[in-house]
Design a protein around this motif. Sequence first.
Motif, PDB file in Angstrom:
ATOM      1  N   MET A   1      16.089  25.374  -0.685  1.00 23.64           N
ATOM      2  CA  MET A   1      15.914  24.568  -1.979  1.00 23.64           C
ATOM      3  C   MET A   1      17.171  23.917  -2.583  1.00 23.64           C
ATOM      4  SD  MET A   1      12.942  24.586  -3.136  1.00 23.64           S
ATOM      5  CE  MET A   1      11.436  25.407  -2.422  1.00 23.64           C
ATOM      6  N   GLN A   2      18.352  24.580  -2.084  1.00 24.44           N
ATOM      7  CA  GLN A   2      19.610  23.984  -2.703  1.00 24.44           C
ATOM      8  C   GLN A   2      20.027  22.515  -1.934  1.00 24.44           C
ATOM      9  OE1 GLN A   2      22.656  26.738  -2.101  1.00 24.44           O
ATOM     10  NE2 GLN A   2      21.513  28.521  -2.718  1.00 24.44           N
ATOM     11  N   LYS A   3      19.300  22.346  -1.015  1.00 28.26           N
ATOM     12  CA  LYS A   3      19.467  20.856  -0.362  1.00 28.26           C
ATOM     13  C   LYS A   3      18.535  19.961  -0.952  1.00 28.26           C
ATOM     14  CE  LYS A   3      21.188  22.750   3.798  1.00 28.26           C
ATOM     15  NZ  LYS A   3      21.216  22.877   5.395  1.00 28.26           N
ATOM     16  N   ILE A   4      17.586  20.205  -1.734  1.00 26.00           N
ATOM     17  CA  ILE A   4      16.539  19.029  -2.111  1.00 26.00           C
ATOM     18  C   ILE A   4      17.252  18.467  -3.442  1.00 26.00           C
ATOM     19  CG2 ILE A   4      14.892  20.035  -0.648  1.00 26.00           C
ATOM     20  CD1 ILE A   4      13.584  20.914  -3.436  1.00 26.00           C
ATOM     21  N   SER A   5      16.797  17.360  -4.001  1.00 26.26           N
ATOM     22  CA  SER A   5      17.165  16.764  -5.074  1.00 26.26           C
ATOM     23  C   SER A   5      16.581  17.247  -6.350  1.00 26.26           C
ATOM     24  CB  SER A   5      16.974  15.196  -4.839  1.00 26.26           C
ATOM     25  OG  SER A   5      15.702  14.829  -5.021  1.00 26.26           O
ATOM     26  N   ASP A   6      17.215  16.769  -7.377  1.00 28.20           N
ATOM     27  CA  ASP A   6      16.521  17.286  -8.720  1.00 28.20           C
ATOM     28  C   ASP A   6      15.156  16.826  -8.768  1.00 28.20           C
ATOM     29  OD1 ASP A   6      19.043  18.649  -9.228  1.00 28.20           O
ATOM     30  OD2 ASP A   6      19.511  17.292 -10.993  1.00 28.20           O
ATOM     31  N   ASP A   7      15.051  15.390  -8.290  1.00 31.85           N
ATOM     32  CA  ASP A   7      13.934  14.899  -8.574  1.00 31.85           C
ATOM     33  C   ASP A   7      12.779  15.422  -7.640  1.00 31.85           C
ATOM     34  OD1 ASP A   7      14.543  12.832 -10.375  1.00 31.85           O
ATOM     35  OD2 ASP A   7      15.023  11.134  -8.850  1.00 31.85           O
ATOM     36  N   GLU A   8      13.189  15.992  -6.377  1.00 33.20           N
ATOM     37  CA  GLU A   8      12.119  16.578  -5.592  1.00 33.20           C
ATOM     38  C   GLU A   8      11.762  17.791  -6.217  1.00 33.20           C
ATOM     39  OE1 GLU A   8      13.292  15.586  -1.015  1.00 33.20           O
ATOM     40  OE2 GLU A   8      15.058  16.409  -2.200  1.00 33.20           O
ATOM     41  N   LEU A   9      12.734  18.707  -6.687  1.00 34.71           N
ATOM     42  CA  LEU A   9      12.509  19.908  -7.401  1.00 34.71           C
ATOM     43  C   LEU A   9      11.127  19.456  -8.433  1.00 34.71           C
ATOM     44  CD1 LEU A   9      15.619  21.915  -8.131  1.00 34.71           C
ATOM     45  CD2 LEU A   9      13.739  22.410  -6.584  1.00 34.71           C
ATOM     46  N   ARG A  10      11.540  18.573  -9.229  1.00 36.15           N
ATOM     47  CA  ARG A  10      10.410  18.042 -10.344  1.00 36.15           C
ATOM     48  C   ARG A  10       9.156  17.782  -9.886  1.00 36.15           C
ATOM     49  NH1 ARG A  10      14.908  14.844 -11.852  1.00 36.15           N
ATOM     50  NH2 ARG A  10      16.111  16.115 -13.560  1.00 36.15           N
ATOM     51  N   ALA A  11       9.243  17.034  -8.485  1.00 40.38           N
ATOM     52  CA  ALA A  11       7.896  16.628  -7.968  1.00 40.38           C
ATOM     53  C   ALA A  11       7.065  17.721  -7.554  1.00 40.38           C
ATOM     54  CB  ALA A  11       8.367  15.904  -6.708  1.00 40.38           C
ATOM     55  N   LYS A  12       7.712  19.071  -6.980  1.00 43.76           N
ATOM     56  CA  LYS A  12       7.024  20.059  -6.358  1.00 43.76           C
ATOM     57  C   LYS A  12       6.369  20.782  -7.825  1.00 43.76           C
ATOM     58  CE  LYS A  12       9.723  21.978  -2.668  1.00 43.76           C
ATOM     59  NZ  LYS A  12       8.425  21.962  -1.847  1.00 43.76           N
ATOM     60  N   THR A  13       7.019  20.903  -9.059  1.00 39.80           N
ATOM     61  CA  THR A  13       6.435  21.421  -9.940  1.00 39.80           C
ATOM     62  C   THR A  13       5.294  20.547 -10.475  1.00 39.80           C
ATOM     63  OG1 THR A  13       8.443  22.134 -10.863  1.00 39.80           O
ATOM     64  CG2 THR A  13       6.765  22.206 -12.407  1.00 39.80           C
ATOM     65  N   ALA A  14       5.225  19.180 -10.557  1.00 39.04           N
ATOM     66  CA  ALA A  14       4.270  18.242 -10.963  1.00 39.04           C
ATOM     67  C   ALA A  14       3.123  18.575  -9.980  1.00 39.04           C
ATOM     68  CB  ALA A  14       4.811  16.743 -10.897  1.00 39.04           C
ATOM     69  N   ALA A  15       3.395  18.629  -8.554  1.00 37.41           N
ATOM     70  CA  ALA A  15       2.280  18.718  -7.487  1.00 37.41           C
ATOM     71  C   ALA A  15       1.277  19.975  -7.875  1.00 37.41           C
ATOM     72  CB  ALA A  15       2.843  18.638  -6.111  1.00 37.41           C
ATOM     73  N   TRP A  16       2.201  21.214  -8.130  1.00 38.24           N
ATOM     74  CA  TRP A  16       1.580  22.340  -8.181  1.00 38.24           C
ATOM     75  C   TRP A  16       0.643  22.412  -9.656  1.00 38.24           C
ATOM     76  CZ3 TRP A  16       6.715  25.108  -7.554  1.00 38.24           C
ATOM     77  CH2 TRP A  16       7.134  25.416  -6.137  1.00 38.24           C
ATOM     78  N   LYS A  17       1.449  21.684 -10.688  1.00 35.34           N
ATOM     79  CA  LYS A  17       0.341  21.603 -11.714  1.00 35.34           C
ATOM     80  C   LYS A  17      -0.865  20.968 -11.482  1.00 35.34           C
ATOM     81  CE  LYS A  17       0.814  19.974 -16.718  1.00 35.34           C
ATOM     82  NZ  LYS A  17       1.956  19.071 -17.444  1.00 35.34           N
ATOM     83  N   ASP A  18      -0.480  19.723 -10.698  1.00 39.88           N
ATOM     84  CA  ASP A  18      -1.972  19.016 -10.364  1.00 39.88           C
ATOM     85  C   ASP A  18      -2.732  19.567  -9.668  1.00 39.88           C
ATOM     86  OD1 ASP A  18      -3.368  16.305 -10.409  1.00 39.88           O
ATOM     87  OD2 ASP A  18      -2.808  16.466  -8.081  1.00 39.88           O
ATOM     88  N   GLU A  19      -2.617  20.340  -8.463  1.00 39.74           N
ATOM     89  CA  GLU A  19      -3.251  20.925  -7.966  1.00 39.74           C
ATOM     90  C   GLU A  19      -4.007  22.304  -8.450  1.00 39.74           C
ATOM     91  OE1 GLU A  19      -2.724  23.618  -3.661  1.00 39.74           O
ATOM     92  OE2 GLU A  19      -1.067  22.558  -4.295  1.00 39.74           O
ATOM     93  N   LEU A  20      -3.123  22.920  -9.214  1.00 37.35           N
ATOM     94  CA  LEU A  20      -3.747  24.224  -9.780  1.00 37.35           C
ATOM     95  C   LEU A  20      -4.579  23.871 -11.026  1.00 37.35           C
ATOM     96  CD1 LEU A  20      -0.621  26.191 -10.213  1.00 37.35           C
ATOM     97  CD2 LEU A  20      -2.379  26.685  -8.897  1.00 37.35           C
ATOM     98  N   SER A  21      -4.440  22.684 -11.619  1.00 36.43           N
ATOM     99  CA  SER A  21      -5.527  22.217 -12.598  1.00 36.43           C
ATOM    100  C   SER A  21      -6.760  21.844 -12.189  1.00 36.43           C
ATOM    101  CB  SER A  21      -4.809  20.978 -13.523  1.00 36.43           C
ATOM    102  OG  SER A  21      -4.804  19.974 -12.508  1.00 36.43           O
ATOM    103  N   LYS A  22      -7.010  21.455 -10.793  1.00 38.24           N
ATOM    104  CA  LYS A  22      -8.324  21.322 -10.204  1.00 38.24           C
ATOM    105  C   LYS A  22      -8.842  22.383  -9.936  1.00 38.24           C
ATOM    106  CE  LYS A  22      -6.481  16.954  -8.517  1.00 38.24           C
ATOM    107  NZ  LYS A  22      -6.047  16.065  -7.549  1.00 38.24           N
TER     108      LYS A  22
END
Length: 66
Positions: A1-22
């Motif tokens: 996780m330390q090697k990925i960008s801030d934007d990639e961390l945000r994208a993971k959270t957004a993807a989980w939110k989208d997936e879980l909401s369904k």
Amino acid sequence: MQKISDDELRAKTAAWKDELSKITDKDELAAKLNEILPEAFAVVKNACRRLYGQEITVRGQPLKWR
């Protein structure tokens, strides 16, 4: 996780939110939450590590992240 960008961390959270909401089934939702828990913890830990020592604003008040 330390090697990925801030934007990639945000994208993971957004993807989980989208997936879980369904997911409407409580058992299926619980299983998915348990599945992503270790990775979600790592994302939070790395976000905190990146913020450490920075000054952020919380409810209009400056706060040094520790």
